[in-house]
Design a protein around this motif. Structure first.
Motif, PDB file in Angstrom:
ATOM      1  N   THR A   2       9.291  -1.091 -17.774  1.00  0.00           N
ATOM      2  CA  THR A   2       7.582  -0.950 -17.109  1.00  0.00           C
ATOM      3  C   THR A   2       7.238  -2.186 -17.772  1.00  0.00           C
ATOM      4  O   THR A   2       6.783  -2.638 -18.865  1.00  0.00           O
ATOM      5  CB  THR A   2       6.515  -0.498 -17.717  1.00  0.00           C
ATOM      6  OG1 THR A   2       7.189   1.349 -17.522  1.00  0.00           O
ATOM      7  CG2 THR A   2       5.503   0.125 -17.418  1.00  0.00           C
ATOM      8  N   TRP A   3       6.293  -2.888 -16.811  1.00  0.00           N
ATOM      9  CA  TRP A   3       4.854  -3.856 -18.036  1.00  0.00           C
ATOM     10  C   TRP A   3       3.685  -3.543 -17.346  1.00  0.00           C
ATOM     11  O   TRP A   3       3.534  -3.032 -15.886  1.00  0.00           O
ATOM     12  CB  TRP A   3       5.315  -4.793 -16.609  1.00  0.00           C
ATOM     13  CG  TRP A   3       6.960  -5.583 -16.494  1.00  0.00           C
ATOM     14  CD1 TRP A   3       7.608  -6.758 -17.772  1.00  0.00           C
ATOM     15  CD2 TRP A   3       8.146  -5.255 -16.179  1.00  0.00           C
ATOM     16  NE1 TRP A   3       8.548  -6.508 -16.992  1.00  0.00           N
ATOM     17  CE2 TRP A   3       9.443  -6.115 -16.436  1.00  0.00           C
ATOM     18  CE3 TRP A   3       7.777  -4.194 -15.127  1.00  0.00           C
ATOM     19  CZ2 TRP A   3      10.382  -6.059 -15.889  1.00  0.00           C
ATOM     20  CZ3 TRP A   3       9.190  -4.086 -14.662  1.00  0.00           C
ATOM     21  CH2 TRP A   3      10.174  -4.773 -15.072  1.00  0.00           C
ATOM     22  N   ASP A   4       3.181  -3.566 -17.953  1.00  0.00           N
ATOM     23  CA  ASP A   4       1.501  -3.109 -18.130  1.00  0.00           C
ATOM     24  C   ASP A   4       0.853  -4.690 -18.714  1.00  0.00           C
ATOM     25  O   ASP A   4       0.978  -5.646 -19.363  1.00  0.00           O
ATOM     26  CB  ASP A   4       0.925  -2.465 -19.189  1.00  0.00           C
ATOM     27  CG  ASP A   4       1.751  -0.853 -19.173  1.00  0.00           C
ATOM     28  OD1 ASP A   4       1.431  -0.546 -17.650  1.00  0.00           O
ATOM     29  OD2 ASP A   4       1.866  -0.271 -19.929  1.00  0.00           O
ATOM     30  N   VAL A  82     -15.212  -7.829 -14.439  1.00  0.00           N
ATOM     31  CA  VAL A  82     -15.096  -6.677 -14.188  1.00  0.00           C
ATOM     32  C   VAL A  82     -13.430  -6.450 -14.939  1.00  0.00           C
ATOM     33  O   VAL A  82     -12.669  -7.746 -15.278  1.00  0.00           O
ATOM     34  CB  VAL A  82     -14.340  -7.004 -12.586  1.00  0.00           C
ATOM     35  CG1 VAL A  82     -13.232  -6.762 -11.458  1.00  0.00           C
ATOM     36  CG2 VAL A  82     -15.874  -7.453 -11.922  1.00  0.00           C
ATOM     37  N   SER A  83     -12.046  -5.508 -15.024  1.00  0.00           N
ATOM     38  CA  SER A  83     -11.359  -5.384 -15.482  1.00  0.00           C
ATOM     39  C   SER A  83     -10.900  -4.901 -14.382  1.00  0.00           C
ATOM     40  O   SER A  83     -10.802  -3.670 -13.645  1.00  0.00           O
ATOM     41  CB  SER A  83     -11.636  -4.140 -16.937  1.00  0.00           C
ATOM     42  OG  SER A  83     -12.046  -4.394 -17.828  1.00  0.00           O
ATOM     43  N   LEU A  84      -9.480  -4.873 -14.104  1.00  0.00           N
ATOM     44  CA  LEU A  84      -8.339  -4.982 -13.985  1.00  0.00           C
ATOM     45  C   LEU A  84      -7.020  -4.323 -14.669  1.00  0.00           C
ATOM     46  O   LEU A  84      -6.811  -4.959 -16.044  1.00  0.00           O
ATOM     47  CB  LEU A  84      -7.332  -5.907 -12.365  1.00  0.00           C
ATOM     48  CG  LEU A  84      -8.651  -6.290 -11.870  1.00  0.00           C
ATOM     49  CD1 LEU A  84      -8.185  -7.552 -10.879  1.00  0.00           C
ATOM     50  CD2 LEU A  84      -9.650  -4.711 -10.945  1.00  0.00           C
ATOM     51  N   THR A  85      -6.601  -3.510 -14.687  1.00  0.00           N
ATOM     52  CA  THR A  85      -5.108  -2.718 -15.035  1.00  0.00           C
ATOM     53  C   THR A  85      -4.190  -2.927 -14.147  1.00  0.00           C
ATOM     54  O   THR A  85      -4.619  -1.813 -12.609  1.00  0.00           O
ATOM     55  CB  THR A  85      -5.167  -2.177 -15.760  1.00  0.00           C
ATOM     56  OG1 THR A  85      -5.762  -0.508 -15.403  1.00  0.00           O
ATOM     57  CG2 THR A  85      -6.211  -2.206 -17.246  1.00  0.00           C
ATOM     58  N   LEU A  86      -3.113  -3.450 -14.088  1.00  0.00           N
ATOM     59  CA  LEU A  86      -1.963  -3.118 -13.428  1.00  0.00           C
ATOM     60  C   LEU A  86      -0.634  -2.660 -14.054  1.00  0.00           C
ATOM     61  O   LEU A  86      -0.190  -3.437 -15.058  1.00  0.00           O
ATOM     62  CB  LEU A  86      -1.095  -4.474 -12.346  1.00  0.00           C
ATOM     63  CG  LEU A  86       0.054  -4.517 -11.845  1.00  0.00           C
ATOM     64  CD1 LEU A  86       0.044  -3.799 -10.725  1.00  0.00           C
ATOM     65  CD2 LEU A  86      -0.013  -6.394 -11.348  1.00  0.00           C
ATOM     66  N   SER A  87      -0.065  -1.615 -13.465  1.00  0.00           N
ATOM     67  CA  SER A  87       1.879  -1.378 -14.243  1.00  0.00           C
ATOM     68  C   SER A  87       2.419  -1.232 -13.055  1.00  0.00           C
ATOM     69  O   SER A  87       1.531  -0.738 -12.371  1.00  0.00           O
ATOM     70  CB  SER A  87       0.887   0.200 -14.844  1.00  0.00           C
ATOM     71  OG  SER A  87       0.522   0.380 -15.553  1.00  0.00           O
ATOM     72  N   LEU A  88       3.557  -1.951 -13.425  1.00  0.00           N
ATOM     73  CA  LEU A  88       4.111  -2.281 -12.943  1.00  0.00           C
ATOM     74  C   LEU A  88       5.731  -1.614 -13.128  1.00  0.00           C
ATOM     75  O   LEU A  88       5.747  -2.111 -14.999  1.00  0.00           O
ATOM     76  CB  LEU A  88       4.722  -3.213 -12.035  1.00  0.00           C
ATOM     77  CG  LEU A  88       5.029  -3.938 -11.258  1.00  0.00           C
ATOM     78  CD1 LEU A  88       5.414  -3.618 -10.137  1.00  0.00           C
ATOM     79  CD2 LEU A  88       5.152  -5.789 -11.586  1.00  0.00           C
ATOM     80  N   SER A  89       6.209  -0.614 -12.559  1.00  0.00           N
ATOM     81  CA  SER A  89       8.139   0.127 -13.470  1.00  0.00           C
ATOM     82  C   SER A  89       8.792  -0.496 -12.286  1.00  0.00           C
ATOM     83  O   SER A  89       8.364  -0.382 -11.419  1.00  0.00           O
ATOM     84  CB  SER A  89       7.398   1.369 -13.851  1.00  0.00           C
ATOM     85  OG  SER A  89       7.363   2.473 -11.938  1.00  0.00           O
TER      86      SER A  89
END
Length: 104
Positions: A2-4, A82-89
């Motif tokens: 997982t990458w955050d 603006v806050s963006l969060t991406l979790s990629l697994s």
């Protein structure tokens, strides 16, 4: 694996951040799109993308591979952050391709 990734930017820098996220998700969809789903359920990759604007509730964003854009696009108000969060697994196969493609 997982990458955050998380970023908080002024509204005038939001288009640049959206392009970066779109680039990653466009690649993932092009290479592994039909195999998207929770890894624990047999998918090769999945993602979660959230947007938070000053004083607003958290909002889920989605990538449309046909339109090659995120939706809904976050609004921009001058002076706002603006806050963006991406979790990629992804599975080991996805992780290897991802790290090779993006030089991680």
């Amino acid at each position: 694996m997982t990458w955050d990734a998380a970023a908080r930017v002024p509204a005038d820098r939001l288009p640049e951040l959206l392009r970066e996220i779109t680039t990653v998700l466009a690649w993932a969809h092009a290479e592994f799109g039909p195999l998207r789903g929770p890894v624990e359920s047999g998918g090769l990759w999945d993602y979660d993308l959230q947007c938070e604007r000053d004083g607003q509730l958290l909002q889920a964003l989605h990538y449309d591979p046909d339109a090659r854009q995120l939706s809904p696009l976050p609004g921009r108000l001058s002076g706002e952050h603006v806050s963006l969060t991406l979790s990629l697994s992804g599975s080991p196969t996805f992780a290897e391709a991802f790290t090779e493609h993006f030089g991680l």
